[in-house]
Design a protein around this motif. Structure first.
Motif, PDB file in Angstrom:
ATOM      1  N   SER A  46       0.808  -1.222   0.000  1.00 36.08           N
ATOM      2  CA  SER A  46       0.000   0.000   0.000  1.00 36.08           C
ATOM      3  C   SER A  46       0.840   1.270   0.000  1.00 36.08           C
ATOM      4  O   SER A  46       0.293   2.370  -0.175  1.00 36.08           O
ATOM      5  N   TRP A  47       2.153   1.163   0.151  1.00 35.54           N
ATOM      6  CA  TRP A  47       2.980   2.360   0.302  1.00 35.54           C
ATOM      7  C   TRP A  47       2.881   3.339  -0.867  1.00 35.54           C
ATOM      8  O   TRP A  47       2.890   4.564  -0.636  1.00 35.54           O
ATOM      9  N   ARG A  49       0.401   4.323  -2.308  1.00 37.85           N
ATOM     10  CA  ARG A  49      -0.900   4.996  -2.267  1.00 37.85           C
ATOM     11  C   ARG A  49      -1.095   5.857  -1.026  1.00 37.85           C
ATOM     12  O   ARG A  49      -2.177   6.419  -0.820  1.00 37.85           O
ATOM     13  N   TYR A  50      -0.100   5.985  -0.176  1.00 35.93           N
ATOM     14  CA  TYR A  50      -0.225   6.844   0.997  1.00 35.93           C
ATOM     15  C   TYR A  50      -0.156   8.315   0.611  1.00 35.93           C
ATOM     16  O   TYR A  50       0.282   8.671  -0.479  1.00 35.93           O
ATOM     17  N   TYR A  51      -0.566   9.183   1.538  1.00 37.76           N
ATOM     18  CA  TYR A  51      -0.600  10.619   1.227  1.00 37.76           C
ATOM     19  C   TYR A  51       0.818  11.148   0.998  1.00 37.76           C
ATOM     20  O   TYR A  51       1.813  10.627   1.517  1.00 37.76           O
ATOM     21  N   LEU A  54       3.697  11.881   3.724  1.00 38.68           N
ATOM     22  CA  LEU A  54       3.953  10.893   4.781  1.00 38.68           C
ATOM     23  C   LEU A  54       5.435  10.554   4.897  1.00 38.68           C
ATOM     24  O   LEU A  54       6.116  10.260   3.908  1.00 38.68           O
ATOM     25  N   CYS A  80       7.806   8.235   2.244  1.00 41.80           N
ATOM     26  CA  CYS A  80       7.152   7.013   1.758  1.00 41.80           C
ATOM     27  C   CYS A  80       7.719   6.564   0.410  1.00 41.80           C
ATOM     28  O   CYS A  80       7.746   5.357   0.124  1.00 41.80           O
ATOM     29  N   PHE A 145      -4.660  -1.979   4.719  1.00 43.90           N
ATOM     30  CA  PHE A 145      -4.936  -0.764   3.961  1.00 43.90           C
ATOM     31  C   PHE A 145      -6.152  -0.925   3.046  1.00 43.90           C
ATOM     32  O   PHE A 145      -6.870   0.044   2.782  1.00 43.90           O
ATOM     33  N   ALA A 167      -7.175   6.792   3.602  1.00 46.23           N
ATOM     34  CA  ALA A 167      -6.545   5.954   2.578  1.00 46.23           C
ATOM     35  C   ALA A 167      -6.629   6.584   1.197  1.00 46.23           C
ATOM     36  O   ALA A 167      -5.810   6.278   0.324  1.00 46.23           O
ATOM     37  N   ARG A 170      -4.585  12.548  -0.479  1.00 47.75           N
ATOM     38  CA  ARG A 170      -3.249  12.701  -1.055  1.00 47.75           C
ATOM     39  C   ARG A 170      -2.560  13.991  -0.602  1.00 47.75           C
ATOM     40  O   ARG A 170      -1.431  13.971  -0.169  1.00 47.75           O
ATOM     41  N   SER A 188      -1.843   9.734  11.762  1.00 47.27           N
ATOM     42  CA  SER A 188      -2.245  10.180  10.429  1.00 47.27           C
ATOM     43  C   SER A 188      -3.310  11.260  10.506  1.00 47.27           C
ATOM     44  O   SER A 188      -3.269  12.244   9.753  1.00 47.27           O
TER      45      SER A 188
END
Length: 366
Positions: A46-47, A49-51, A54, A80, A145, A167, A170, A188
């Motif tokens: 999932s990394w 797709r993180y904001y 981060l 990230c 995630f 999730a 962005r 978060s």
């Protein structure tokens, strides 16, 4: 035909992010031959797709997977994008069959599938597209995630504004000039609310006041002390019925921002009605967007047909990652699987190693 085996393998690891490859690393060292299935187009979970802003909460020296430390300054907090690079490089070096673009649809007990010629403890892993793998053992390492938690908030289903989970968040640019509420009190939630406050009028809505933990103590990062004292690895997971909340790691800026009212923390609202929110003090105002930063749950829908594996609550029944329902099934990357650090980069390797080692021993005995 659904359920007809197209390939026989020894061990399937579902999830190619952080916990899956960590488990595969141990399996390979034990002489096993794992096949790692990753739904996305690269082994980074999932990394990607993180904001955008981060960074890791723990320094690089504590955040690497087994056998491959982070390069560069060990005391920095990697972005990230650096984590994505670390994970993909790890998968490239892994002496295992890593298959990206392979999403599992369902897992069934092997002895119930006529086409499975594995031992009675085996599994049939059905993939989207029709393929089916017969495996003697299985590691569920798909993380959480993919299953964002959506709390039951009064009026949420009929709210006329924008609703998204952390999730899907962005950057603050998309909310410039808007009125935004962020539900949640974790790392978060507070980070997202603080950066949104630079572009919009933002309120973190929490059930209790936000709790903070100092990022540095006596000149050392908190994770140094967690490691030195053993608290990071203490096997407390089996004692917990419900995972406790965690304080926000702070170097002072988030506490100061909330104290200054930017963002403006308030108790969770009474209800939503159309595009209006009514706060706990009775005041009502228009709300443009609501961001849910209330955490995640184990993403294990493919185990639904595997009797007893997820448990009635939806949480896996296991002890230290070993399934209590199926001897050939192991878990990796669950929150509080064994300790405080179980579902983090700094701790997932230890937990995955323990679970995979037991699984490898069972395979060798068989």
């Amino acid at each position: 035909m659904r359920g007809v085996v197209t390939e026989h393998v020894e061990t399937v690891v579902i999830g190619g992010g952080q916990s899956g490859p960590a488990a595969a690393h141990t399996l390979v060292r034990a002489g096993a031959e794992p096949v790692v299935l990753e739904a996305s187009d690269r082994a980074a979970g999932s990394w990607p797709r993180y904001y955008d802003s981060l960074t890791l909460f723990s320094p690089a020296r504590f955040s690497a997977l087994p056998g491959m430390p982070f390069g560069g300054d060990p005391d920095r907090y990697p972005h990230c994008d650096e984590v994505v690079g670390h994970l993909t490089a790890y998968a490239d070096r892994l002496q295992a069959d890593v298959r990206t673009g392979h999403r599992e649809a369902a897992v069934r007990a092997g002895h119930r599938e006529a086409a499975v010629r594995a031992d009675a403890g085996g599994f049939a892993v059905e993939l989207e597209g029709g393929a089916c793998l017969a495996a003697r053992a299985l590691v569920a390492a798909s993380g959480s995630f993919g299953r964002p938690y959506r709390p039951a908030l009064p009026g949420l289903d009929s709210f006329a504004g924008q609703v998204l989970h952390a999730a899907d968040y962005r950057s603050p640019a998309a909310f410039a000039g808007q009125r935004v509420a962020v539900v949640g009190a974790g790392n978060s939630a507070v980070q997202i609310a603080a950066e949104l406050a630079r572009e919009s009028v933002t309120t973190p809505a929490t059930r209790e006041p936000v709790k903070f933990a100092r990022r540095h103590l006596l000149g050392r990062d908190l994770h140094f002390w967690l490691t030195r004292t053993g608290l990071d690895t203490a096997p407390l997971g089996r004692l917990l019925r419900t995972p406790p909340g965690r304080p926000v790691l702070d170097d002072g800026r988030y506490r100061a921002a909330l104290a200054a009212g930017s963002p403006d923390r308030r108790p969770v609202f009474r209800h939503l009605d159309g595009d209006k929110v009514t706060w706990s003090d009775g005041t009502t105002e228009r709300l443009d967007a609501l961001i849910l930063a209330a955490g995640y749950r184990p993403d294990l829908p493919y185990l639904a047909g595997l009797g007893g594996a997820p448990g009635a609550s939806g949480r896996p029944r296991h002890r230290g990652g070993a399934s209590l329902a199926h001897p050939g099934l192991a878990f990796a990357g669950l929150e509080w699987q064994r300790s405080l650090s179980s579902n983090t980069l700094r701790g997932v390797g230890r937990d995955a190693e323990r679970a995979a080692r037991r699984l490898a021993a069972r395979l060798s005995r068989a």
